[in-house]
Design an enzyme around this catalytic site. Sequence first.
Site, PDB file in Angstrom:
ATOM      1  N   ASP A 106      13.896 -21.714   0.736  1.00 48.39           N
ATOM      2  CA  ASP A 106      14.571 -21.319  -0.500  1.00 48.39           C
ATOM      3  C   ASP A 106      14.553 -19.799  -0.594  1.00 48.39           C
ATOM      4  O   ASP A 106      13.632 -19.155  -0.095  1.00 48.39           O
ATOM      5  CB  ASP A 106      13.867 -21.919  -1.717  1.00 48.39           C
ATOM      6  CG  ASP A 106      14.032 -23.420  -1.822  1.00 48.39           C
ATOM      7  OD1 ASP A 106      15.058 -23.946  -1.354  1.00 48.39           O
ATOM      8  OD2 ASP A 106      13.141 -24.081  -2.378  1.00 48.39           O
ATOM      9  N   ASP A 122      20.793 -26.783  -2.013  1.00 47.47           N
ATOM     10  CA  ASP A 122      20.462 -27.234  -3.371  1.00 47.47           C
ATOM     11  C   ASP A 122      21.663 -27.057  -4.299  1.00 47.47           C
ATOM     12  O   ASP A 122      21.968 -27.924  -5.121  1.00 47.47           O
ATOM     13  CB  ASP A 122      19.278 -26.447  -3.939  1.00 47.47           C
ATOM     14  CG  ASP A 122      17.993 -26.629  -3.155  1.00 47.47           C
ATOM     15  OD1 ASP A 122      17.834 -27.672  -2.493  1.00 47.47           O
ATOM     16  OD2 ASP A 122      17.144 -25.725  -3.213  1.00 47.47           O
TER      17      ASP A 122
END
Length: 160
Positions: A106, A122
């Site tokens: 991320d 995501d």
Amino acid sequence: MIALIVAFDQVTKILAVHFLQYKPAVTFIPKVVQFNYAENTGMAFSLFSGARWLFIVLTVIVCAVAMWYLFSNRSNSLWEYWSIGVIIAGGLGNLIDRALHSYVIDFIEPIFMNFAIFNIADSAVTLGATSLVICLLVDVFTKKDNREKKTKEPEEKQDA
């Protein structure tokens, strides 16, 4: 489309590793978003951290069922088809990370509010799911309107 989204996701994650890992966060839009490397072993907000195989199995099942649905021509519209494809792409992007690294990379961190660090995959899952819900709601209300019009037509003919 699926391949392009997965490729974009993976390229951005490679760039995140190269330019952000072990380095301080980089401001992208001041007071709005920054790039900050993180390794997530869970799901959104790091929930269920360490359940790698559960996530892998669930993602494979969901993506397989969704792909079967798409390729069996059961989709009612291009909008629905697109939405499901975007969800699949996001799932595959994070599946690749879990399979290769045991975690998801991320790097996009909103700083205007307290929110989780996330990635392109995501975003794809979130946007695809939101689009699918809207598509299904529009479909339900459109069908309802069509049924109401059909039941009113015979009454109007009788009055004439």
